[in-house]
Motif scaffolding. Structure first.
Motif, short mmCIF file in Angstrom:
data_model
loop_
_atom_site.label_atom_id
_atom_site.label_comp_id
_atom_site.label_asym_id
_atom_site.label_seq_id
_atom_site.Cartn_x
_atom_site.Cartn_y
_atom_site.Cartn_z
N PRO A 23 -52.43 -32.84 -20.72
CA PRO A 23 -53.52 -31.92 -20.35
C PRO A 23 -53.08 -30.73 -19.51
CG PRO A 23 -53.74 -34.02 -19.19
CD PRO A 23 -52.63 -34.19 -20.19
N TYR A 24 -52.06 -30.90 -18.67
CA TYR A 24 -51.59 -29.77 -17.86
C TYR A 24 -50.95 -28.71 -18.73
CZ TYR A 24 -52.11 -33.03 -13.94
OH TYR A 24 -52.59 -33.92 -13.02
N ARG A 25 -50.07 -29.12 -19.64
CA ARG A 25 -49.44 -28.15 -20.55
C ARG A 25 -50.48 -27.51 -21.45
NH1 ARG A 25 -45.10 -32.21 -21.14
NH2 ARG A 25 -46.11 -32.87 -23.06
N MET A 68 -49.80 -32.75 -9.37
CA MET A 68 -49.83 -31.90 -10.55
C MET A 68 -48.84 -30.73 -10.40
SD MET A 68 -51.38 -28.86 -12.15
CE MET A 68 -52.21 -28.33 -10.72
N LEU A 69 -48.78 -30.13 -9.22
CA LEU A 69 -47.85 -29.02 -9.00
C LEU A 69 -46.40 -29.47 -9.12
CD1 LEU A 69 -49.66 -27.19 -6.06
CD2 LEU A 69 -49.53 -26.47 -8.45
N ILE A 70 -46.10 -30.66 -8.61
CA ILE A 70 -44.74 -31.20 -8.74
C ILE A 70 -44.42 -31.45 -10.22
CG2 ILE A 70 -43.30 -33.23 -8.26
CD1 ILE A 70 -44.73 -33.32 -5.48
N ALA A 71 -45.36 -32.06 -10.93
CA ALA A 71 -45.14 -32.33 -12.36
C ALA A 71 -44.97 -31.04 -13.14
CB ALA A 71 -46.30 -33.16 -12.93
N MET A 72 -45.75 -30.02 -12.79
CA MET A 72 -45.61 -28.74 -13.49
C MET A 72 -44.21 -28.17 -13.27
SD MET A 72 -48.29 -27.95 -15.28
CE MET A 72 -48.43 -26.20 -15.49
N ASP A 83 -58.47 -33.92 -5.89
CA ASP A 83 -58.23 -33.88 -4.45
C ASP A 83 -56.87 -33.25 -4.18
OD1 ASP A 83 -56.26 -35.88 -4.89
OD2 ASP A 83 -57.73 -37.46 -4.53
N ASP A 84 -56.56 -33.07 -2.88
CA ASP A 84 -55.31 -32.42 -2.50
C ASP A 84 -54.09 -33.20 -2.96
OD1 ASP A 84 -56.66 -30.33 -1.34
OD2 ASP A 84 -56.56 -31.16 0.69
N GLU A 85 -54.15 -34.54 -2.90
CA GLU A 85 -53.01 -35.36 -3.32
C GLU A 85 -52.76 -35.21 -4.82
OE1 GLU A 85 -51.92 -40.02 -3.65
OE2 GLU A 85 -52.90 -39.37 -1.80
N GLU A 86 -53.83 -35.21 -5.60
CA GLU A 86 -53.68 -35.04 -7.04
C GLU A 86 -53.17 -33.63 -7.36
OE1 GLU A 86 -56.10 -35.51 -11.24
OE2 GLU A 86 -57.07 -36.14 -9.40
N LEU A 112 -43.38 -27.11 -16.97
CA LEU A 112 -42.88 -25.74 -17.12
C LEU A 112 -41.47 -25.72 -17.72
CD1 LEU A 112 -44.29 -24.08 -13.88
CD2 LEU A 112 -45.15 -23.85 -16.22
N PRO A 113 -40.55 -26.58 -17.26
CA PRO A 113 -39.22 -26.59 -17.90
C PRO A 113 -39.28 -26.93 -19.39
CG PRO A 113 -39.09 -27.67 -15.77
CD PRO A 113 -40.55 -27.43 -16.05
#
Length: 110
Positions: free
Chosen positions: A21-23, A55-59, A48-51, A64-65
């Motif tokens: 879903p993020y991609r 998500m930012l770490i996974a991106m 929430d902030d933790e999620e 992104l890579p």
């Protein structure tokens, strides 16, 4: 940019990219995004902030890579800016099909 030949995106790779879903949301945003507009993370992707942090770490470390390695995006890590890559147009017909029929898709698909 990779040494990958433009025109080499297989249907399996395209569906694999859109499976997450993020991609999926990122490339759907790039479909109509004006690079001069400021982009933001869609609110329905996180609760929430933790999620959001996860998500930012996974991106940054996965999504992104992966998109960059297939030349779907170009990613300026210094400025944290993502733009369409040279192979984006290979994915465009599928993205446009999804966009035109999003009202017919089951809840949660986009």
């Amino acid at each position: 940019m990779s040494n990958r030949e433009v025109g080499a995106l297989s249907s399996g790779e395209a569906f694999d990219l859109l499976r997450n879903p993020y991609r999926r949301r990122l490339v759907m945003t790039l479909l109509d995004h004006n690079p001069e507009d400021e982009a933001s993370i869609p609110g329905d992707l996180t609760t929430d902030d933790e999620e959001l942090e996860e998500m930012l770490i996974a991106m940054a470390h996965t999504h992104l890579p992966k998109l960059e390695s297939l030349d779907i995006i170009e990613w300026n890590r210094e400025k944290n800016v993502v733009t369409r890559g040279p192979a984006f147009d290979e994915l465009r017909p599928l993205l446009e099909l999804i966009d035109r029929h999003q009202d017919e898709l089951p809840d949660g698909w986009l």
